[in-house]
Design an enzyme around this catalytic site. Sequence first.
Site, mmCIF file in Angstrom:
data_model
loop_
_atom_site.group_PDB
_atom_site.id
_atom_site.type_symbol
_atom_site.label_atom_id
_atom_site.label_comp_id
_atom_site.label_asym_id
_atom_site.label_seq_id
_atom_site.Cartn_x
_atom_site.Cartn_y
_atom_site.Cartn_z
ATOM 1 N N ASP A 209 0.864 -1.171 0.000
ATOM 2 C CA ASP A 209 0.000 0.000 0.000
ATOM 3 C C ASP A 209 0.903 1.223 0.000
ATOM 4 O O ASP A 209 1.854 1.294 0.774
ATOM 5 C CB ASP A 209 -0.866 -0.026 1.272
ATOM 6 C CG ASP A 209 -2.250 0.533 1.042
ATOM 7 O OD1 ASP A 209 -2.335 1.684 0.560
ATOM 8 O OD2 ASP A 209 -3.238 -0.155 1.345
ATOM 9 N N ASP B 163 -3.014 4.882 -2.070
ATOM 10 C CA ASP B 163 -3.999 5.437 -1.154
ATOM 11 C C ASP B 163 -4.354 6.886 -1.459
ATOM 12 O O ASP B 163 -3.466 7.711 -1.680
ATOM 13 C CB ASP B 163 -3.406 5.358 0.262
ATOM 14 C CG ASP B 163 -4.399 5.733 1.334
ATOM 15 O OD1 ASP B 163 -5.414 5.038 1.451
ATOM 16 O OD2 ASP B 163 -4.162 6.728 2.055
ATOM 17 N N GLU C 183 -6.687 4.257 -5.407
ATOM 18 C CA GLU C 183 -7.924 4.684 -4.771
ATOM 19 C C GLU C 183 -8.073 6.144 -5.180
ATOM 20 O O GLU C 183 -7.298 6.985 -4.740
ATOM 21 C CB GLU C 183 -7.813 4.547 -3.253
ATOM 22 C CG GLU C 183 -9.106 4.896 -2.562
ATOM 23 C CD GLU C 183 -8.932 5.207 -1.078
ATOM 24 O OE1 GLU C 183 -9.852 4.922 -0.318
ATOM 25 O OE2 GLU C 183 -7.893 5.768 -0.689
ATOM 26 N N HIS D 154 -11.178 -3.071 3.178
ATOM 27 C CA HIS D 154 -11.012 -2.768 4.601
ATOM 28 C C HIS D 154 -11.770 -1.527 5.046
ATOM 29 O O HIS D 154 -11.785 -1.215 6.227
ATOM 30 C CB HIS D 154 -9.520 -2.595 4.894
ATOM 31 C CG HIS D 154 -8.947 -1.393 4.207
ATOM 32 N ND1 HIS D 154 -8.817 -1.326 2.831
ATOM 33 C CD2 HIS D 154 -8.527 -0.192 4.674
ATOM 34 C CE1 HIS D 154 -8.335 -0.144 2.502
ATOM 35 N NE2 HIS D 154 -8.143 0.562 3.601
ATOM 36 N N ASP D 155 -12.369 -0.808 4.104
ATOM 37 C CA ASP D 155 -13.137 0.388 4.462
ATOM 38 C C ASP D 155 -14.642 0.164 4.336
ATOM 39 O O ASP D 155 -15.419 1.111 4.408
ATOM 40 C CB ASP D 155 -12.763 1.556 3.528
ATOM 41 C CG ASP D 155 -11.348 2.057 3.741
ATOM 42 O OD1 ASP D 155 -10.845 1.968 4.877
ATOM 43 O OD2 ASP D 155 -10.740 2.537 2.761
HETATM 44 C C1 GLC Z 1 -7.928 5.437 2.366
HETATM 45 C C2 GLC Z 1 -7.781 4.111 3.065
HETATM 46 C C3 GLC Z 1 -8.293 4.261 4.460
HETATM 47 C C4 GLC Z 1 -7.479 5.307 5.177
HETATM 48 C C5 GLC Z 1 -7.430 6.617 4.392
HETATM 49 C C6 GLC Z 1 -6.364 7.523 4.905
HETATM 50 O O1 GLC Z 1 -9.234 5.825 2.220
HETATM 51 O O2 GLC Z 1 -8.418 3.104 2.356
HETATM 52 O O3 GLC Z 1 -8.307 3.055 5.163
HETATM 53 O O4 GLC Z 1 -8.032 5.554 6.435
HETATM 54 O O5 GLC Z 1 -7.174 6.415 3.035
HETATM 55 O O6 GLC Z 1 -5.086 7.061 4.586
#
Ligand code: GLC
Length: 546
Positions: A97, A197, A252, A321-322
């Site tokens: 990640d 991320d 993402e 995971h979110d």
């Molecule tokens: C993304 C991740 C999440 C995290 C956020 C801040 O949305 O998927 O789990 O809290 O970024 O890094």
Amino acid sequence: MTEWWKNAVVYQIYPKSFKDSNGDGIGDLDGITEKLDYLNDLGVNVIWINPIYCSPMADNGYDISDYYRVNPIFGCNEDMERLLAEAGKRNIKILLDLVVNHCSDEHPWFQKAVADPDCEEAGYFYFKTTSDGKAPNNWRSNFGGSVWSQLPDQRWYYHTFSSKQPDLNWENPKLREKIYDMINWWLDKGVAGFRIDAITFIKKDLTFASRETGDGHLYPIENLTDYPGIDAFLSELKEKTFSRYDCMTVAEAPGVGEKTFRSYAGKDGFFSMIFDFNWENMEGETDKSDTAAVDRWKDKIFQSQKFTYKNGWSGVFLENHDQSRCANKFLEEKCRNYSSITALAVLYFFLYGTPFIYQGQEIGMRNALWKNIDEMDDLRAKGMYYEAIERNDDPDKVLKYFEELGRDNARTPMQWNDNANAGFTEGTPWMKVNENYPAINVAEQEQNPSSILSFYKKVTRLRRDPKYRETFAEGSFSPLYENIPALIAYTRKRDVQTITVIVNFKNECQAIPSVNGKCILNNNDSLLTKENRLLLQPYQAIVFAD
Ligand code: GLC
Ligand code: CA
């Protein structure tokens, strides 16, 4: 030549909750290495591991204090090398990640910047001072509250997420070089790429002017993603790092719509793909088994597929995971069973895109039952809960939301067997284990040929089967029988091959016009036809090929 990542089946690991090898209650890298044969047998060929770097774990590793070192709670760098080598022996690639919108307030860069406003590192962050003692603007962070927090010397610093996650200043070329060096260092170590991320937040509106909200509340920062000017950063990032390796990158990228999709995930985009968040849940639907609700969801999937097919590539998923668990998100409790959960698998696995499985999804793990906010761990849930109290909103509404859609649902420990703590740890697990583990666990499903797990093994193998995979990777996407309610059906076509996916997404039988080809996957023992009609059982899902 089809790029290798178009034929990948990715398994996402949340390391803290996957497998604890040393009894401290926290999952770790050796735990992952221990389970490589399991993953190989499941049929995945890439794993993405959520952040494993040194971190105070305010946001479970998305707050990094050393990008080059493995967090001691997960093991050490040698454990990482061993994991890479062992995975390599099984032809499994590893994605890490990449969190570079922000780091941790405990990163030495930030600590130096706090100690000395004139040092080089102070230029790696966004600092402001104000004369009225108020925050520099009215922007609201993703986790609730202002994007600004104040230091003892009165300076404010900027954070898109929590105050433990100060944003990095991408305008600074020195900082950018440091990031590129770090990325290349990991790629040289043999990682196959990254999940990236929150990348659409790296470009800021540098006027930092307050925005009108109408209601006096703070202005949500998610409205300022993918901000004009971001392209320059992303093309440089690609040029200096990813483009020099045969790697896979999946971003993402919230805020990327049809207008900018191509530049992100088109043929020569900044990334191999971005995640498709367009149909991530059925939020707002009061009855998910209602045919109209299913059809609204289907429309979102199809819209997105038709667009992606013409414009690029995406990562398709039901869970991460979110998110909460897919059995909860897409199915009413009364409909949650083997058929409906395997139907969900069929439904998304053969779409145009690279399929991702989130740990535990392959055994049909469910949301946990939460008694109160204290049982939850997620700082987003807690932040919004206390924010609601502050603005005199009803905090129970927030709690209800997070019970249903909250991130902690996906973060309970992986359920390996029916021993204490579901076999996740011999110590005390860092987060509670879902009480349903005696019924839902890997060991039980492994020896059961008609379990959800056994079905997932078929799904992964079919997606990677050399006879069909080119059609899945390159073939066109067209909806089929679109007007039949609660039927989610589509074809994938390439040259002479047509693959048809049929999912009866309802808890009743329904008859549909028949389909050409031979059945290559079926989540039901029967395949009934009558007078040129296919008689589908509740939640029956079938794949045909001709
Ligand atoms: C993304 C991740 C999440 C995290 C956020 C801040 O949305 O998927 O789990 O809290 O970024 O890094
Ligand atoms: Ca451990």
